[in-house]
Design a protein around this motif. Structure first.
Motif, PDB file in Angstrom:
ATOM      1  N   SER A 135     145.293  84.178  76.492  1.00 44.83           N
ATOM      2  CA  SER A 135     143.881  84.344  76.867  1.00 44.83           C
ATOM      3  C   SER A 135     143.125  83.021  76.790  1.00 44.83           C
ATOM      4  N   TYR A 170     139.067  88.874  78.526  1.00 49.51           N
ATOM      5  CA  TYR A 170     138.843  90.019  77.640  1.00 49.51           C
ATOM      6  C   TYR A 170     139.916  91.091  77.812  1.00 49.51           C
ATOM      7  N   LEU A 171     140.417  91.262  79.021  1.00 51.89           N
ATOM      8  CA  LEU A 171     141.487  92.238  79.238  1.00 51.89           C
ATOM      9  C   LEU A 171     142.750  91.823  78.482  1.00 51.89           C
ATOM     10  N   ILE A 172     143.120  90.552  78.596  1.00 52.00           N
ATOM     11  CA  ILE A 172     144.312  90.065  77.886  1.00 52.00           C
ATOM     12  C   ILE A 172     144.126  90.215  76.378  1.00 52.00           C
ATOM     13  N   THR A 192     142.183  92.310  74.753  1.00 50.98           N
ATOM     14  CA  THR A 192     142.163  93.720  74.364  1.00 50.98           C
ATOM     15  C   THR A 192     143.576  94.274  74.261  1.00 50.98           C
ATOM     16  N   VAL A 193     144.426  93.938  75.231  1.00 56.06           N
ATOM     17  CA  VAL A 193     145.823  94.382  75.169  1.00 56.06           C
ATOM     18  C   VAL A 193     146.500  93.799  73.928  1.00 56.06           C
ATOM     19  N   MET A 228     137.135  98.465  77.441  1.00 57.74           N
ATOM     20  CA  MET A 228     138.575  98.401  77.661  1.00 57.74           C
ATOM     21  C   MET A 228     139.351  99.097  76.557  1.00 57.74           C
ATOM     22  N   LEU A 239     132.538  94.462  77.454  1.00 58.97           N
ATOM     23  CA  LEU A 239     133.830  94.624  78.121  1.00 58.97           C
ATOM     24  C   LEU A 239     134.925  95.072  77.166  1.00 58.97           C
ATOM     25  N   ASN A 240     134.983  94.451  75.985  1.00 52.28           N
ATOM     26  CA  ASN A 240     136.052  94.796  75.055  1.00 52.28           C
ATOM     27  C   ASN A 240     136.013  96.257  74.616  1.00 52.28           C
ATOM     28  N   LEU A 247     142.042 101.891  77.324  1.00 51.82           N
ATOM     29  CA  LEU A 247     143.452 101.565  77.137  1.00 51.82           C
ATOM     30  C   LEU A 247     144.079 102.123  75.864  1.00 51.82           C
ATOM     31  N   THR A 281     136.390  88.392  82.496  1.00 54.04           N
ATOM     32  CA  THR A 281     136.927  89.760  82.524  1.00 54.04           C
ATOM     33  C   THR A 281     138.429  89.747  82.265  1.00 54.04           C
ATOM     34  N   VAL A 282     139.138  88.809  82.893  1.00 52.96           N
ATOM     35  CA  VAL A 282     140.582  88.689  82.684  1.00 52.96           C
ATOM     36  C   VAL A 282     140.878  88.292  81.241  1.00 52.96           C
TER      37      VAL A 282
END
Length: 502
Positions: free
Chosen positions: A386, A412-414, A416-417, A348, A344-345, A352, A409-410
């Motif tokens: 996170s 890893y999204l946080i 990654t940002v 993303m 996932l990372n 991104l 998923t949430v």
């Protein structure tokens, strides 16, 4: 790495092979791109399996370690990869040159992965040592070789070339868990580790075949060891190696040896060496007042980065365990192994990173781009958030329920940002704040922030923290949030220390 006195007499050619290019870039970039892709494929594929294999019961082919020990082993291993980037750079500068060092690194990594494929505990840990050592050799030199392909920092193709190169990192990291993870979890652990070795072997073969396209500067040894220096180094290395062998022989023969006897010295070294390096540079009397001030400012960024990596690097350990033990392995009716979450990372990042590159430029045009300190604060606040989300996920799974994959998923999204706010900025500010005397060493010092963060994690894990508890995630999340708030509160002081750097 260190700037070399021989650069002036080595032709600054962009491509030493045929007139062919790689997406408009020097042909040698294709060689380095594929080398890095396959090395990252092997690295991230093995990493996706490591903790899962360590905690798997022996009846299922694993090593049967308890959760705290397994995650601590992972953290120490990851810390050593970044710690060994320092001697990796030294090896290229003093012994072999960048091109030969990367070839040696690839061979060492390949052997390490194949040793993991042998179903024996001793060979497994020897393999981990070799992979960490080889990764340190490669990590510190391959990016330098990309820079050698261009005619100085003003070559208009340079930024585009590094962008393509870093895409190779993320492509390899994305594909690895989907392939190596699947084979390791669903077929055989050791076959998965062997597949990582095959990946590195492919990378090494194409590197050796394509090395003729690399710059001649990559062959140079900037500051070769003198005979006296080499003899002195061999004596010191022999003495300390003999001392270590005698010490551990006594521990083993007395029946007291456990894995902690190996991990604790590495944790202490992983915390002491970064502190030593920063203190040595800060107290250097050759630095002028402005450089001293900038180094004081840099320590703020270093500590902030260590806190960030302390949490971020648990994606392959505590979050991987949570994926395997507490997360549903189906989504929309499709099943998948836990290691797939490790893809996932990089996915993303690829999606991104261009958005953030555009965003910072767009904000700069409006004179609204956040300063370096504010970007660091964003990174810390996001990484802290996170783990607060992970606290909620752990609470949802506390009754034995397998939670939705969307939780991770949430998370890893946080993260990654947060990484995109802090990591590229950290690399940039390291080069900007580096004293002239230590310009070539400071990138290695930046890597030591990862080492320090991972060693703190290992320290907490070996100290008996309940890793699968809400408090474990809550404490670290709040710590990162407080660090982010501190950076915001003291940003004017830090900016004042940075001089003309923003």
């Amino acid at each position: 790495m260190a700037s070399t006195p021989t650069e002036a007499v080595i032709p600054r050619i962009a491509d030493s092979g045929t007139g062919k290019t790689f997406f408009g870039q020097p042909r040698g970039l294709a060689t380095l791109f594929m080398t890095e892709l396959w090395e990252r494929f092997s690295f991230y594929g093995m990493r996706a399996l490591l903790v899962l294999y360590l905690v798997a019961p022996t009846a299922k082919g694993g090593l049967g370690f308890n959760l705290a020990t397994a995650t601590a082993i992972y953290s120490v291993y990851n810390a050593m990869v970044y710690l060994l980037a320092l001697p990796g750079g030294w090896a290229a500068d003093r012994l072999w040159g960048a091109r030969r060092t990367v070839a040696i690194a690839g061979a060492v990594i390949m052997v390490g992965h194949f040793l993991l494929a042998v179903p024996a505990t001793v060979s497994f840990f020897v393999g981990l040592v070799l992979i960490a050592a080889g990764s340190g050799l490669l990590k510190s030199n391959i990016s330098t070789m990309v820079g050698h392909l261009y005619e100085g920092p003003d070559d208009p193709r340079r930024d585009g070339g590094f962008t393509i190169f870093y895409m190779g990192i993320n492509v390899g990291a994305f594909v690895a868990p989907l392939t190596i993870g699947t084979v390791g979890e669903q077929v055989n652990w050791h076959l998965g580790f062997a597949l990582a070795g095959v990946g590195m072997a492919l990378g090494l073969v194409q590197y050796l075949l394509g090395s003729r396209h690399l710059s001649k500067r990559s062959d140079a040894i900037p500051a070769p060891l003198t005979t006296a220096e080499r003899n002195g180094l061999l004596r010191k290395a022999g003495f300390w190696s003999l001392l270590a062998v005698v010490f551990y022989a006594i521990v083993v023969l007395s029946g007291h040896f456990t894995i902690n006897w190996a991990m604790w010295p590495l944790i202490v070294a992983g915390l002491a060496i970064p502190a030593f390096y920063l203190l040595r540079i800060k107290q250097d009397r050759d630095l002028n007042a402005e450089e001293q001030s900038k180094m004081t400012g840099y320590i703020w960024f270093f500590v902030a980065a260590a806190i960030f990596w302390m949490i971020y690097d648990q994606s392959g350990s505590t979050l991987n365990i949570f994926a395997e033990q507490n997360t549903s392995s189906t989504l929309f009716g499709l099943g998948f192994p836990a290691s797939w979450f490790q893809s996932l990372n990089p996915l993303m990042i690829m999606a991104l990173a261009p958005v953030f590159a555009w965003l910072w430029v767009a904000l700069a045009r409006r004179a609204k781009e956040p300063t370096t300190t504010v970007k660091f604060a964003y990174g810390l606040l996001l990484i802290g958030a996170s783990f607060l989300v992970m606290m909620l996920a752990q609470a949802a799974a506390s009754d034995g329920t397998r939670v939705s994959p969307l939780w991770l998923t949430v998370v890893y999204l946080i993260q990654t940002v947060g990484e995109l706010c802090l990591s590229p900025v950290g690399l940039s500010v390291t080069t900007k704040l580096a004293p002239q005397k230590y310009a070539s060493q400071m990138m290695g010092v930046w890597f030591l922030a990862v080492t320090a963060g991972d060693c703190v994690t290992a320290l907490v894990q070996l100290a008996g923290a309940n890793i699968d508890s809400q408090s474990y995630f809550a404490f670290q999340g709040v710590l990162a949030l407080l660090a982010g708030v501190a950076v915001v509160m003291y940003r004017r002081k830090v900016v004042g220390l940075m001089g003309n750097v923003r």
